[in-house]
Scaffold this motif. Sequence first.
Motif, PDB file in Angstrom:
ATOM      1  N   VAL A   1       0.875  -1.172   0.000  1.00  0.00           N
ATOM      2  CA  VAL A   1       0.000   0.000   0.000  1.00  0.00           C
ATOM      3  C   VAL A   1       0.914   1.224   0.000  1.00  0.00           C
ATOM      4  N   LEU A   2       0.943   1.944  -1.122  1.00  0.00           N
ATOM      5  CA  LEU A   2       1.911   3.028  -1.312  1.00  0.00           C
ATOM      6  C   LEU A   2       1.762   4.158  -0.293  1.00  0.00           C
ATOM      7  N   ASP A   3       0.516   4.476   0.097  1.00  0.00           N
ATOM      8  CA  ASP A   3       0.285   5.570   1.045  1.00  0.00           C
ATOM      9  C   ASP A   3       0.644   5.195   2.486  1.00  0.00           C
ATOM     10  N   MET A   4       0.889   3.901   2.734  1.00  0.00           N
ATOM     11  CA  MET A   4       1.123   3.428   4.098  1.00  0.00           C
ATOM     12  C   MET A   4       2.238   2.383   4.086  1.00  0.00           C
ATOM     13  N   PRO A   5       3.501   2.829   4.188  1.00  0.00           N
ATOM     14  CA  PRO A   5       4.642   1.910   4.101  1.00  0.00           C
ATOM     15  C   PRO A   5       4.585   0.737   5.086  1.00  0.00           C
ATOM     16  N   LEU A   6       3.885   0.902   6.235  1.00  0.00           N
ATOM     17  CA  LEU A   6       3.757  -0.217   7.181  1.00  0.00           C
ATOM     18  C   LEU A   6       2.992  -1.391   6.571  1.00  0.00           C
ATOM     19  N   LEU A   7       2.140  -1.071   5.586  1.00  0.00           N
ATOM     20  CA  LEU A   7       1.353  -2.128   4.935  1.00  0.00           C
ATOM     21  C   LEU A   7       2.073  -2.612   3.671  1.00  0.00           C
ATOM     22  N   ASP A   8       3.197  -3.255   3.892  1.00  0.00           N
ATOM     23  CA  ASP A   8       3.984  -3.843   2.806  1.00  0.00           C
ATOM     24  C   ASP A   8       4.350  -5.252   3.265  1.00  0.00           C
ATOM     25  N   THR A   9       3.553  -6.237   2.837  1.00  0.00           N
ATOM     26  CA  THR A   9       3.739  -7.592   3.372  1.00  0.00           C
ATOM     27  C   THR A   9       4.969  -8.288   2.785  1.00  0.00           C
ATOM     28  N   ARG A  10       5.638  -7.678   1.834  1.00  0.00           N
ATOM     29  CA  ARG A  10       6.900  -8.270   1.338  1.00  0.00           C
ATOM     30  C   ARG A  10       7.920  -8.297   2.460  1.00  0.00           C
ATOM     31  N   LYS A  11       7.873  -7.276   3.310  1.00  0.00           N
ATOM     32  CA  LYS A  11       8.853  -7.151   4.392  1.00  0.00           C
ATOM     33  C   LYS A  11       8.503  -8.055   5.578  1.00  0.00           C
ATOM     34  N   THR A  12       7.258  -8.495   5.663  1.00  0.00           N
ATOM     35  CA  THR A  12       6.804  -9.179   6.882  1.00  0.00           C
ATOM     36  C   THR A  12       6.565 -10.670   6.686  1.00  0.00           C
ATOM     37  N   LYS A  13       6.828 -11.175   5.486  1.00  0.00           N
ATOM     38  CA  LYS A  13       6.481 -12.575   5.179  1.00  0.00           C
ATOM     39  C   LYS A  13       6.954 -13.580   6.230  1.00  0.00           C
ATOM     40  N   LYS A  14       8.234 -13.463   6.662  1.00  0.00           N
ATOM     41  CA  LYS A  14       8.785 -14.456   7.588  1.00  0.00           C
ATOM     42  C   LYS A  14       8.888 -13.905   9.013  1.00  0.00           C
ATOM     43  N   ASP A  15       8.385 -12.716   9.220  1.00  0.00           N
ATOM     44  CA  ASP A  15       8.516 -12.056  10.511  1.00  0.00           C
ATOM     45  C   ASP A  15       7.151 -11.987  11.181  1.00  0.00           C
ATOM     46  N   LEU A  16       6.957 -12.805  12.232  1.00  0.00           N
ATOM     47  CA  LEU A  16       5.662 -12.901  12.900  1.00  0.00           C
ATOM     48  C   LEU A  16       5.215 -11.564  13.482  1.00  0.00           C
ATOM     49  N   MET A  17       6.131 -10.834  14.092  1.00  0.00           N
ATOM     50  CA  MET A  17       5.796  -9.528  14.660  1.00  0.00           C
ATOM     51  C   MET A  17       5.388  -8.562  13.549  1.00  0.00           C
ATOM     52  N   GLY A  18       6.092  -8.606  12.418  1.00  0.00           N
ATOM     53  CA  GLY A  18       5.772  -7.755  11.266  1.00  0.00           C
ATOM     54  C   GLY A  18       4.377  -8.036  10.737  1.00  0.00           C
ATOM     55  N   ILE A  19       4.026  -9.327  10.658  1.00  0.00           N
ATOM     56  CA  ILE A  19       2.692  -9.727  10.182  1.00  0.00           C
ATOM     57  C   ILE A  19       1.626  -9.183  11.140  1.00  0.00           C
ATOM     58  N   PHE A  20       1.898  -9.335  12.450  1.00  0.00           N
ATOM     59  CA  PHE A  20       0.960  -8.854  13.467  1.00  0.00           C
ATOM     60  C   PHE A  20       0.760  -7.337  13.345  1.00  0.00           C
ATOM     61  N   VAL A  21       1.866  -6.595  13.191  1.00  0.00           N
ATOM     62  CA  VAL A  21       1.793  -5.130  13.080  1.00  0.00           C
ATOM     63  C   VAL A  21       1.011  -4.736  11.831  1.00  0.00           C
ATOM     64  N   ALA A  22       1.313  -5.382  10.673  1.00  0.00           N
ATOM     65  CA  ALA A  22       0.614  -5.063   9.417  1.00  0.00           C
ATOM     66  C   ALA A  22      -0.880  -5.313   9.557  1.00  0.00           C
ATOM     67  N   ASP A  23      -1.254  -6.467  10.159  1.00  0.00           N
ATOM     68  CA  ASP A  23      -2.676  -6.789  10.335  1.00  0.00           C
ATOM     69  C   ASP A  23      -3.356  -5.791  11.272  1.00  0.00           C
TER      70      ASP A  23
END
Length: 198
Positions: free
Chosen positions: A95-117
């Motif tokens: 999501v270009l307007d919201m860099p936190l919503l980039d699941t490419r960066k969070t694929k293997k990172d459980l905390m990243g997935i949780f934050v994105a969701d």
Amino acid sequence: MESVIYGYARVSSRDQCEERQLIALMDFPVPERNIYVDKISGKDFNRPQYRKLLKKLKMGDVLVIKSIDRLGRNYEEILEQWRVITKEKKAAVVVLDMPLLDTRKTKKDLMGIFVADLVLQILSYVAQTERENIRQRQKEGIAAAKKRGVRLGRPPKEKPGSFPDVLNAWKAGKISSREAATVLGVAQNTFLRWCRAI
């Protein structure tokens, strides 16, 4: 197999311009041939290009959108589409307007997935709340205008001078309501509304 980058743009009416979204997608960069665009009204959420895109999307692909509300028109719909893309299709979303919503960066990172969701849930809720607030303000504005005596909508159509004669012919069963409307140069509903108002 190499992942494919897709872009999706949506505008809610034929009058709105999707150019800003397209520029942002191509700057990402998304190949122009991989960008899908829907122009739809808010009421009718039938999105043929989005459906076509979802069929093409496969595991490892990337879907780029300008803002989160391009995925749906309300909180539930946005969350459902996010689930379909990330969990069912196993594709990434950017999501270009919201860099936190980039699941490419969070694929293997459980905390990243949780934050994105979590961010997604908050943003979807805020977007829907804002839409509801806009609707409420419009409703209140219309009510206030009516209170001040402001007439909203088109002015009522004036009855032609020949209306009484046509009305009598219709009442006598000499002509149908459709024929009466044609003679008066108005829609059949308008003629019948005039008759009910008498």
